[in-house]
Design a protein around this motif. Sequence first.
Motif, PDB file in Angstrom:
ATOM      1  N   MET A 236     -26.839  16.295  18.885  1.00 36.34           N
ATOM      2  CA  MET A 236     -25.935  15.083  18.259  1.00 36.34           C
ATOM      3  C   MET A 236     -27.286  14.240  18.716  1.00 36.34           C
ATOM      4  O   MET A 236     -26.791  13.127  17.750  1.00 36.34           O
ATOM      5  CB  MET A 236     -24.975  14.928  19.580  1.00 36.34           C
ATOM      6  N   ALA A 237     -28.732  13.829  19.212  1.00 35.42           N
ATOM      7  CA  ALA A 237     -28.854  13.047  18.876  1.00 35.42           C
ATOM      8  C   ALA A 237     -29.629  12.101  17.955  1.00 35.42           C
ATOM      9  O   ALA A 237     -29.457  11.022  17.999  1.00 35.42           O
ATOM     10  CB  ALA A 237     -30.309  13.111  20.053  1.00 35.42           C
ATOM     11  N   ALA A 238     -29.916  12.884  16.423  1.00 33.20           N
ATOM     12  CA  ALA A 238     -29.907  11.861  15.132  1.00 33.20           C
ATOM     13  C   ALA A 238     -28.426  11.404  14.833  1.00 33.20           C
ATOM     14  O   ALA A 238     -28.962  10.522  14.748  1.00 33.20           O
ATOM     15  CB  ALA A 238     -30.854  13.137  14.768  1.00 33.20           C
ATOM     16  N   GLN A 239     -27.539  12.629  15.250  1.00 36.03           N
ATOM     17  CA  GLN A 239     -26.258  11.530  14.340  1.00 36.03           C
ATOM     18  C   GLN A 239     -26.441  10.102  15.146  1.00 36.03           C
ATOM     19  O   GLN A 239     -25.331   9.305  14.450  1.00 36.03           O
ATOM     20  CB  GLN A 239     -25.185  12.486  14.692  1.00 36.03           C
ATOM     21  N   VAL A 240     -26.845  10.467  16.640  1.00 32.26           N
ATOM     22  CA  VAL A 240     -25.814   8.993  17.423  1.00 32.26           C
ATOM     23  C   VAL A 240     -27.840   8.105  17.323  1.00 32.26           C
ATOM     24  O   VAL A 240     -26.535   7.118  16.725  1.00 32.26           O
ATOM     25  CB  VAL A 240     -26.042   9.315  18.616  1.00 32.26           C
TER      26      VAL A 240
END
Length: 363
Positions: A236-240
């Motif tokens: 989820m890091a890139a989306q956050v």
Amino acid sequence: MTVDSSDNDLSPTIETVGWVGSAQNGCVRLIDQTLLPGMFTRIDCQTVDQVWEAIKMLRVRGAPAIGIAAAFGALLGARSQGTESIESVRSALHDATAHLRTSRPTAVNLFWALDRMDRTVEAEASRLSDPSALLERLLTEARAIQDEDRAMCRSIGRFGAELLKPGQGVLTHCNAGGLATADYGTALAVIFSAAEQGKSVHVFADETRPLLQGARLTAWELQRRGIPVTLICDNMAAQVMKEGRVQAVVVGADRIAANGDTANKIGTYSVALAARAHDIPFYVAAPSSTFDLSLPDGASIPIEQRDPREITHGFGYATAPEGIEVYNPAFDVTPATLITALITERGVIRPATREAIRDLIGS
């Protein structure tokens, strides 16, 4: 090995690993991090083999904490062959450090601390005539390693906090807090210091597969310190970042090569790539003891391969087909070109180049 689960220490600073008792009769006491957050348990290690197992099985983990545990473990070994003579203590110490070096290959603090214990016994063996005095000197050295790390953590926090602005979202990966060090952490020291300055940062903690150090340890540390924290899955890091929730990334390190290439928990490289794609600064916080200037670049850093069952049977449950092929490196290497700055106890290295590292850390 004895266990005490009654001491649920919730003081601001966690003593992850330490020495209890005298040099002749004491032991290594550490928090069993494999049981967190569900159970807070301290283990007393009486032998070198018990310390080796604790390091190998991640009961104690984090590069600085591994080094401290190994130094105290070397003292256990120094007395294991008896204390009838200086030579018996000296020989046993070297046997212990050789054994402890085989526990984990990537974190350089392990080898740095054991080298210090080896040098200490060589320097003092010719000067002292009493084996008990030699053991006391070895305990003093191991405690010095621990005390120096405490001071380095605080200094890293002060330098790093200057890089954060009030109200920012900060993403971190794995655990580089008090559980990984002697005191305040490295990456989390930056966050703790910023919070103490009133900057009110909000942390996004990657869960950190496959052993969930971010979920089990980092989220636990931040929550108990009252730091706002949101747990996310690694993917989820890139989306956050894309949603604008993160303005900085701060991670720790297990070994930094002479050119700034940095080994850290597997998944760190992916976070660095996502940060670069979203124009977010990517900071690495680590003490000078984590730099290995004998290695020219990250390609020379040894990467630990761990048990496939950490992936196929995470926490005792089968999550993959029986007999499936598994690749399980514990670390990856982030190129220096993706690192905005290296935060050390001596100051901030920016940019992360060979020349800048040499100027601040040495040659």
